[in-house]
Motif scaffolding. Structure first.
Motif, PDB file in Angstrom:
ATOM      1  N   GLU A 100       0.835  -1.205   0.000  1.00  0.00           N
ATOM      2  CA  GLU A 100       0.000   0.000   0.000  1.00  0.00           C
ATOM      3  C   GLU A 100       0.866   1.249   0.000  1.00  0.00           C
ATOM      4  OE1 GLU A 100      -3.754   2.054   2.389  1.00  0.00           O
ATOM      5  OE2 GLU A 100      -2.788   0.247   3.192  1.00  0.00           O
ATOM      6  N   ASP A 101       0.545   2.158  -0.886  1.00  0.00           N
ATOM      7  CA  ASP A 101       1.270   3.416  -1.018  1.00  0.00           C
ATOM      8  C   ASP A 101       0.264   4.562  -0.938  1.00  0.00           C
ATOM      9  OD1 ASP A 101       3.251   5.428  -1.901  1.00  0.00           O
ATOM     10  OD2 ASP A 101       4.397   3.696  -2.579  1.00  0.00           O
ATOM     11  N   ALA A 102       0.717   5.762  -1.167  1.00  0.00           N
ATOM     12  CA  ALA A 102      -0.148   6.944  -1.233  1.00  0.00           C
ATOM     13  C   ALA A 102       0.005   7.575  -2.617  1.00  0.00           C
ATOM     14  CB  ALA A 102       0.250   7.943  -0.149  1.00  0.00           C
ATOM     15  N   ILE A 124       3.900  14.200   2.166  1.00  0.00           N
ATOM     16  CA  ILE A 124       3.082  13.180   2.834  1.00  0.00           C
ATOM     17  C   ILE A 124       3.047  13.465   4.329  1.00  0.00           C
ATOM     18  CG2 ILE A 124       2.973  10.719   3.433  1.00  0.00           C
ATOM     19  CD1 ILE A 124       4.284  10.178   0.691  1.00  0.00           C
ATOM     20  N   ALA A 125       1.854  13.373   4.925  1.00  0.00           N
ATOM     21  CA  ALA A 125       1.697  13.656   6.352  1.00  0.00           C
ATOM     22  C   ALA A 125       2.469  12.642   7.187  1.00  0.00           C
ATOM     23  CB  ALA A 125       0.221  13.628   6.729  1.00  0.00           C
ATOM     24  N   GLU A 127       2.102  11.872  10.147  1.00  0.00           N
ATOM     25  CA  GLU A 127       1.254  11.151  11.104  1.00  0.00           C
ATOM     26  C   GLU A 127       0.654   9.878  10.515  1.00  0.00           C
ATOM     27  OE1 GLU A 127       1.615  15.407  11.958  1.00  0.00           O
ATOM     28  OE2 GLU A 127       0.850  14.319  10.211  1.00  0.00           O
ATOM     29  N   SER A 128       0.718   9.707   9.218  1.00  0.00           N
ATOM     30  CA  SER A 128       0.103   8.547   8.573  1.00  0.00           C
ATOM     31  C   SER A 128       0.822   7.259   8.955  1.00  0.00           C
ATOM     32  CB  SER A 128       0.138   8.723   7.048  1.00  0.00           C
ATOM     33  OG  SER A 128      -0.224   7.519   6.396  1.00  0.00           O
ATOM     34  N   ASP A 129       0.051   6.203   9.209  1.00  0.00           N
ATOM     35  CA  ASP A 129       0.652   4.893   9.471  1.00  0.00           C
ATOM     36  C   ASP A 129       1.454   4.395   8.286  1.00  0.00           C
ATOM     37  OD1 ASP A 129      -0.381   4.766  12.007  1.00  0.00           O
ATOM     38  OD2 ASP A 129      -2.127   3.558  11.451  1.00  0.00           O
ATOM     39  N   LEU A 130       1.109   4.872   7.074  1.00  0.00           N
ATOM     40  CA  LEU A 130       1.847   4.448   5.888  1.00  0.00           C
ATOM     41  C   LEU A 130       3.309   4.875   5.939  1.00  0.00           C
ATOM     42  CD1 LEU A 130      -0.577   5.000   2.864  1.00  0.00           C
ATOM     43  CD2 LEU A 130       0.261   2.833   3.775  1.00  0.00           C
ATOM     44  N   VAL A 131       3.595   5.950   6.659  1.00  0.00           N
ATOM     45  CA  VAL A 131       4.987   6.388   6.776  1.00  0.00           C
ATOM     46  C   VAL A 131       5.800   5.312   7.485  1.00  0.00           C
ATOM     47  CG1 VAL A 131       6.549   8.108   7.735  1.00  0.00           C
ATOM     48  CG2 VAL A 131       4.372   8.827   6.709  1.00  0.00           C
ATOM     49  N   ARG A 132       5.325   4.868   8.629  1.00  0.00           N
ATOM     50  CA  ARG A 132       6.043   3.821   9.367  1.00  0.00           C
ATOM     51  C   ARG A 132       6.158   2.550   8.531  1.00  0.00           C
ATOM     52  NH1 ARG A 132       3.719  -0.212  11.715  1.00  0.00           N
ATOM     53  NH2 ARG A 132       1.694   0.856  11.775  1.00  0.00           N
TER      54      ARG A 132
END
Length: 272
Positions: A100-102, A124-125, A127-132
């Motif tokens: 999963e990406d943004a 990209i924010a 705070e997004s779980d996608l960052v981690r």
């Protein structure tokens, strides 16, 4: 004289190697390289990796073809049909891995790949779980803004697909291409990819672009192969030529949701 880049679909598919990462042109139900995708679905290719921001029908078809190992995408939907059915089925069954990406992540990665640089900063924010998740995958990193060290940004690793599959309006034998209407991310995909296979509605003489230089969208040096495929986007739309065939798309959705395999699903495209 330059070597002709015209090939049959079968010859063009020889450019695709098992395990290749593939970017697919078009979006949703518009200008998908369907003739190329159907040919891959019928081939013996293995372990392909698909990447896109907002993929469409061709991308979805390939996820249930048995040819795909993983997909990396931001938004995999079929407009008012909901989540893309092939994607959902393949991921839920464990047949295909979903990375999963943004939207901004895919765009930043493609821009870096197109510009020939190793990464691209993104808004990209944090705070997004996608960052981690994507930092752990090695796709993103968090770093300081070199012009304001109190600010942290996401840095996205360059995306360099092995192959881009694009359907366009016209091309000559040297690979010069005319692409009309919305371009989506296709120019970035072409610039970022190591090989580019273009299917086209019409093959034109080389004089066409000499006489109409304003029609040149993609220069031939970026293109590896040209495949003549009239109605090669059907049943998705082709700007200025034909509309999306929602009767066929609906049949596809119903068959996939009902659990039919790739051989039955491919039959809905047999009258294109």
């Amino acid at each position: 004289m330059a070597r002709s880049k015209l090939m049959s679909i079968d010859e063009a598919l020889e450019l695709i190697i098992d395990g290749d990462e593939i970017a697919i042109g078009g979006m949703s139900f518009h200008r998908n390289p369907m003739a190329l995708a159907i040919a891959i679905a019928k081939s013996n290719k293995r372990d392909l990796k698909l990447i896109d921001r907002e993929p469409g029908l061709a991308f979805d078809l390939l996820t249930i073809s048995g040819r795909v190992k993983s997909v990396r995408a931001a938004m995999v939907s079929f407009e008012y049909y909901g989540t893309a059915p092939g994607f959902r089925r393949a991921v839920e069954s464990g047949e295909v891995e979903f990375i999963e990406d943004a939207c901004e992540g895919i765009m930043a990665g493609l821009r870096a790949g197109a510009y020939g640089i190793p990464f691209m900063p993104s808004a990209i924010a944090l705070e997004s779980d996608l960052v981690r998740i994507n930092v752990n995958r090695g796709l993103w990193k968090i770093g300081k803004n070199p012009f304001n060290e109190s600010e942290e940004l996401v840095f996205v690793k360059a995306i360099r697909p092995d192959v881009a599959l694009i359907h366009a309006h016209r091309a000559d034998e040297r690979g010069n291409v005319e692409l009309m209407g919305p371009k989506y991310e296709d120019i970035l995909k072409i610039q970022a990819s190591r090989k580019v296979i273009i299917s086209v509605e019409e093959v034109v003489p080389t004089e066409y672009f000499r006489r109409n230089p304003e029609k040149l969208t993609i220069p031939g040096f970026l293109v590896t192969a040209v495949v003549h495929a009239p109605r090669g986007a059907w049943p998705t739309s082709m700007y200025g030529l034909y509309q999306a065939d929602y009767d066929v798309i609906s049949k596809y959705v119903n068959l996939v949701k009902s659990g039919y395999g790739i051989n039955e699903v491919l039959k809905v495209f047999s009258n294109g």
